[in-house]
Each structure stands twice: as C-alpha cells, then as structure tokens.
Design an enzyme around this catalytic site. Structure first.
Site, PDB file in Angstrom:
ATOM      1  N   GLU A 155      33.503  16.842  26.288  1.00 44.64           N
ATOM      2  CA  GLU A 155      32.078  17.020  26.011  1.00 44.64           C
ATOM      3  C   GLU A 155      31.948  17.236  24.515  1.00 44.64           C
ATOM      4  O   GLU A 155      32.485  18.201  23.968  1.00 44.64           O
ATOM      5  CB  GLU A 155      31.513  18.223  26.776  1.00 44.64           C
ATOM      6  CG  GLU A 155      30.023  18.422  26.481  1.00 44.64           C
ATOM      7  CD  GLU A 155      29.388  19.527  27.319  1.00 44.64           C
ATOM      8  OE1 GLU A 155      29.849  19.777  28.454  1.00 44.64           O
ATOM      9  OE2 GLU A 155      28.429  20.143  26.827  1.00 44.64           O
ATOM     10  N   ARG A 207      27.482  38.306  30.184  1.00 39.05           N
ATOM     11  CA  ARG A 207      26.143  38.605  29.665  1.00 39.05           C
ATOM     12  C   ARG A 207      25.036  37.916  30.460  1.00 39.05           C
ATOM     13  O   ARG A 207      23.902  38.337  30.435  1.00 39.05           O
ATOM     14  CB  ARG A 207      26.035  38.244  28.190  1.00 39.05           C
ATOM     15  CG  ARG A 207      26.100  36.764  27.922  1.00 39.05           C
ATOM     16  CD  ARG A 207      25.735  36.463  26.486  1.00 39.05           C
ATOM     17  NE  ARG A 207      26.740  36.914  25.548  1.00 39.05           N
ATOM     18  CZ  ARG A 207      26.904  36.385  24.328  1.00 39.05           C
ATOM     19  NH1 ARG A 207      26.117  35.407  23.931  1.00 39.05           N
ATOM     20  NH2 ARG A 207      27.839  36.805  23.521  1.00 39.05           N
TER      21      ARG A 207
HETATM   22  N1  PXP Z   1      27.494  22.411  26.883  1.00 37.19           N
HETATM   23  C1  PXP Z   1      28.241  23.505  26.589  1.00 37.19           C
HETATM   24  C2  PXP Z   1      29.718  23.362  26.580  1.00 37.19           C
HETATM   25  C3  PXP Z   1      27.639  24.750  26.321  1.00 37.19           C
HETATM   26  O1  PXP Z   1      28.393  25.814  26.025  1.00 37.19           O
HETATM   27  C4  PXP Z   1      26.234  24.840  26.396  1.00 37.19           C
HETATM   28  C5  PXP Z   1      25.548  26.151  26.141  1.00 37.19           C
HETATM   29  O2  PXP Z   1      25.970  27.097  27.053  1.00 37.19           O
HETATM   30  C6  PXP Z   1      25.507  23.689  26.734  1.00 37.19           C
HETATM   31  C7  PXP Z   1      26.155  22.484  26.947  1.00 37.19           C
HETATM   32  C8  PXP Z   1      24.025  23.710  26.862  1.00 37.19           C
HETATM   33  O3  PXP Z   1      23.448  23.955  25.624  1.00 37.19           O
HETATM   34  P1  PXP Z   1      21.885  24.224  25.527  1.00 37.19           P
HETATM   35  O4  PXP Z   1      21.620  25.482  26.285  1.00 37.19           O
HETATM   36  O5  PXP Z   1      21.654  24.362  24.056  1.00 37.19           O
HETATM   37  O6  PXP Z   1      21.210  23.045  26.132  1.00 37.19           O
END
Ligand code: PXP
Length: 238
Positions: A151, A49
């Site tokens: 994470e 996407r």
């Molecule tokens: N970490 C992971 C594993 C994610 O899937 C995402 C979103 O794609 C992010 C960090 C970043 O999140 P945000 O876009 O809300 O900062």
C-alpha cells in the site's frame, strides 16, 4: 476498477472520546458493506487509542467482505492476529506521539524483523501487505519479502498544495505503483485521500484497492455512513 477499503478507526475514536459504547464501529462496518465497501480496515494500535480488541473479534465474526487488520510489527499484536486470522494484515509503522500513521514502513532498515512477522502471518494463511512510501527501492524490498501487496502512502500527494508539487507527488506514486504492479504485487493506495483528491489516483490503471478512512467518516457525520461510502465508491469506480 479499484476496490474500496473503508477504514472505520475514527468511528472508534468518537466512542473512545467518552469511553462509552457508541458509536459502534461494528455497526459502521455493516453500513459500509451496504454502501459498497469491498473491505473493512481497522488499525489495532498498541496504545488502543481507537479500535479495541473486542472490535476486531466482532468484526472477524460479522464482516462478509475482507477484513484488513493494520498493525505494527509488534509481538503483542502479531499474537492477536495469529489467533484471529483476519483475511489480510497491512503492516504499518507506529509511533505513540503521532496523530496518524506518518510515513511508510522502512522495509530496508527493518527487513529481518518484518520478515519474521510476515513468515508467521503467512504461515496461518493471512495475506500480507506493507504500507510503504512511494519509493521504488522500498517496493523492491517488499517484493523480496514475498508479500502479496503493497500500500503506497498517498499522504504527500494529498498534502501537496501547488500544481507543481501535486504533479511531482502524483508522478512518484505512479512510478512506484507501476513498478509494484510489474513485480506482480497488488497495488493499494491510502492515506489522506478525500472526495476531492481521489479521482486522480483512482485512475492509475493498475490500482487494486484504495483505503480511505477519515474523509468517509467525516462525510458520514453529515449524510450517514452508508451514503458516505456509496458516494466514495461511485467516485472511485467512475
Ligand atoms: N492506509 C493506512 C495504512 C493507514 O494507516 C491509514 C490511516 O489509518 C489509512 C490508509 C487511511 O487514511 P485516512 O484516514 O487519511 O483516509
């Protein structure tokens, strides 16, 4: 001082809105590096996407900082990762209907499947991280799998609106984070972090890296990508 991983998926989201060739996430990656990013993160979703295969190929060529590929535990994407060999893979759950990654990976339930995927990725020298909820039991399973990092999903902390709920979610993050660190895992945090809420989690003393996307891309529309990254970098390293 925590490192800053910049997620550039939503640059590709804007491009894909018109199926054209601008804005180019590769361009954003160069500007993010100039702004002080320590890593570039992209999520190659099965439904493509936003980020496309071509983006990951080019990023692998041009990134001077670490390239962190987020991906589902999927045979198709694993094959791409094994071919490309990014510096790091972060395994995430993926559902087609979701707007963004909703919860962490359930390592307890999908232990064997994740193990097979990790074995293949580590076999070609890719550093592996697992995106999980801030839950000691999930961290423990991640440790058993022998990944280098976890994470922790900061979405509940970011969404909390009352002081009590913020404290509760922050404590969950800190407890799971300290446990991960004590197990020798690198501690990364991400999801829903913004210029307003990032300071608190950046101060958890053992945080290795913060992964931030949407808020930086939104700010970049107002002030430019390089400056948006620099502003976030200043906040997380204060
Ligand atoms: N970490 C992971 C594993 C994610 O899937 C995402 C979103 O794609 C992010 C960090 C970043 O999140 P945000 O876009 O809300 O900062």
């Amino acid at each position: 001082m925590p490192l800053l991983g910049v997620n550039i998926d939503h640059v590709a989201t804007v491009r894909q809105a018109r199926r054209t060739n601008e804005p180019d996430p590769v361009h954003a990656a160069v500007l993010a590096e100039l702004g002080g990013a320590d890593a570039i993160t992209v999520h190659l979703r099965e439904d493509r996407r936003h980020i496309q295969d071509r983006d990951v190929r080019l990023l692998k060529e041009i990134c001077r900082v670490r390239l962190n590929l987020e991906m589902a535990v999927s045979d198709e994407i694993t094959k791409i990762a094994l071919n490309l060999v990014p510096d790091q893979v972060t395994l995430v759950p993926e559902r087609r209907e979701e707007i963004t990654t909703e919860g962490g990976l359930d390592v307890k339930t999908h232990f064997q499947r994740i193990r097979q995927c990790i074995d293949q990725l580590q076999g070609v020298g890719i550093m592996c991280s697992l995106f999980i909820d801030p839950d000691v039991a999930q961290v423990e399973k991640a440790r058993e799998l022998g990944v280098e990092a976890v994470e922790l999903h900061t979405g509940c902390y970011a969404d909390a609106r009352t002081p009590e709920k913020i404290e509760y979610e922050f404590d969950r993050l800190r407890e799971a984070g300290l446990y991960a660190n004590a197990q020798g895992l690198k501690l990364n945090l991400g999801h829903g972090l913004t210029y307003r809420n990032v300071r608190r989690v950046a101060e958890i003393h053992c945080v290795h890296e913060l992964n931030i996307g949407h808020s930086i891309v939104a700010q970049a529309m107002m002030v430019g990508f390089e400056r948006a990254v620099r502003e976030m970098k200043q906040l997380v390293t204060l």
